[in-house]
Design a protein around this motif. Structure first.
Motif, PDB file in Angstrom:
ATOM      1  N   PRO A  98     -29.385 -60.407   1.834  1.00 50.56           N
ATOM      2  CA  PRO A  98     -30.918 -60.960   1.526  1.00 50.56           C
ATOM      3  C   PRO A  98     -31.367 -59.897   0.515  1.00 50.56           C
ATOM      4  N   ARG A  99     -32.149 -60.544  -0.427  1.00 53.55           N
ATOM      5  CA  ARG A  99     -32.932 -59.526  -1.398  1.00 53.55           C
ATOM      6  C   ARG A  99     -33.927 -58.586  -0.840  1.00 53.55           C
ATOM      7  N   THR A 100     -33.910 -57.379  -1.000  1.00 54.46           N
ATOM      8  CA  THR A 100     -34.892 -56.384  -0.724  1.00 54.46           C
ATOM      9  C   THR A 100     -35.828 -55.958  -1.922  1.00 54.46           C
ATOM     10  N   ALA A 101     -36.911 -55.217  -1.481  1.00 54.54           N
ATOM     11  CA  ALA A 101     -37.594 -54.617  -2.553  1.00 54.54           C
ATOM     12  C   ALA A 101     -36.937 -53.476  -3.230  1.00 54.54           C
ATOM     13  N   GLU A 102     -36.053 -53.035  -2.695  1.00 59.07           N
ATOM     14  CA  GLU A 102     -35.383 -51.820  -3.366  1.00 59.07           C
ATOM     15  C   GLU A 102     -34.589 -52.363  -4.335  1.00 59.07           C
ATOM     16  N   MET A 103     -33.954 -53.617  -4.374  1.00 64.63           N
ATOM     17  CA  MET A 103     -33.206 -54.017  -5.423  1.00 64.63           C
ATOM     18  C   MET A 103     -34.198 -54.213  -6.891  1.00 64.63           C
ATOM     19  N   ARG A 104     -35.312 -54.054  -6.996  1.00 68.60           N
ATOM     20  CA  ARG A 104     -36.310 -54.168  -8.320  1.00 68.60           C
ATOM     21  C   ARG A 104     -35.882 -52.882  -9.212  1.00 68.60           C
ATOM     22  N   SER A 105     -35.380 -51.914  -8.249  1.00 68.29           N
ATOM     23  CA  SER A 105     -35.279 -50.574  -9.030  1.00 68.29           C
ATOM     24  C   SER A 105     -33.672 -50.562  -9.336  1.00 68.29           C
ATOM     25  N   ASP A 106     -32.906 -51.317  -9.158  1.00 63.92           N
ATOM     26  CA  ASP A 106     -31.528 -51.330  -9.348  1.00 63.92           C
ATOM     27  C   ASP A 106     -31.258 -51.573 -10.881  1.00 63.92           C
ATOM     28  N   PRO A 107     -30.262 -50.802 -11.224  1.00 62.72           N
ATOM     29  CA  PRO A 107     -30.212 -50.579 -12.712  1.00 62.72           C
ATOM     30  C   PRO A 107     -29.785 -51.849 -13.324  1.00 62.72           C
TER      31      PRO A 107
END
Length: 280
Positions: free
Chosen positions: A250-259
């Motif tokens: 699942p997509r999570t909010a933390e992925m928005r800061s993934d490089p």
């Protein structure tokens, strides 16, 4: 999960996933749409030669500026209007009209104001002749899924925009469609609510395993939600490029800061900005 995604090369653009004929649920073949073809009108070419194959269970974001034809394409997929040229097939059969296997979520919620949340969600099931107890059970389960438990008896005017859109999503899912079509469903919401609902639809679509076609002009939103981002050119709308999104679900909010996520959003913005600044 972010660390894993960060090691994936950003060079995945324009790489289409491997498919077999049985994998393809929606097959868009050289579709064109022209408005105003009468002699007294100036014809407007909304779509020109759009071809795209969508796999079963895939989440596709259609990304582009206003007027690029993405909502027009969604309307043709829904069966609300006909293509001027080309055709769209669903499971090998031409789409000619609206069908219960495809449901649409609009930006303006489209809830019935005189019905409660429970009644709105049950509406399509009642129209199909489903027994009261069965449709009530399905509606209650979906209300829980979209985190509206306790609001079953509320009317649309008693809820916030985000809550109304949750109810609209639940109503669209109630008939158990194969395909969910979403036309800028979060466009009228404030930024914070929009981000929260992006995470909700990412969760719900992953759990439900539906094919989703999501229209947006938000680059961040398109990349966060999709398995594949289809970038459309300014009018006449064409498929400009495709971006395969390797982030896990699942997509999570933390992925928005993934490089990878950050670099892809920035890259798409730099690519699209000149055309969007023209007001196309």
């Amino acid at each position: 999960m972010a660390a894993t995604a960060a090691r994936i090369s950003p060079s995945l653009r324009a790489q289409a996933p491997q498919t077999t004929p049985d994998d393809i649920q929606i097959d868009i073949r050289n579709v064109g749409k022209v408005y105003g073809t009468k002699a007294s009108d100036d014809p407007v070419v909304a779509l020109d030669g759009v071809s795209l194959r969508i796999r079963r269970g895939e989440f596709i974001s259609l990304l582009g500026p206003s007027g690029c034809g993405k909502s027009t394409l969604l309307g043709i997929i829904a069966g609300f209007q006909a293509a001027s040229s080309g055709q769209i097939l669903q499971d090998g059969r031409p789409i000619a009209r609206p069908d219960a296997s495809r449901t649409v979520v609009f930006q303006d919620y489209a809830l019935f104001g005189w019905m409660t949340v429970q009644q709105n969600i049950e509406f399509g099931l009642k129209a199909k002749g489903m027994a009261k107890a069965e449709r009530a059970e399905i509606a209650r389960a979906l209300i829980a899924t979209v985190h509206l438990t306790g609001f079953e008896d509320k009317y649309p005017h008693q809820m916030s925009g985000g809550m109304k859109q949750r109810a609209a999503i639940a109503r669209a899912l109630a008939p158990d469609p194969d395909i969910l079509l979403m036309d800028e469903p979060f466009g009228a919401l404030d930024a914070q609510t929009r981000v929260l609902l992006q995470e909700e639809i990412a969760r719900i679509s992953s759990e439900a395993g539906k094919t989703v076609i999501f229209v947006t002009h938000g680059i961040d939103e398109a990349v966060f939600l999709a398995d594949r981002v289809v970038v459309m050119s300014p009018r006449p709308g064409r498929v400009r490029e495709e971006v395969l999104v390797p982030l896990p679900r699942p997509r999570t909010a933390e992925m928005r800061s993934d490089p990878w996520f950050v670099s892809t959003v920035n890259d798409l913005w730099e690519t699209l900005k000149p055309e969007w600044q023209k007001g196309e």
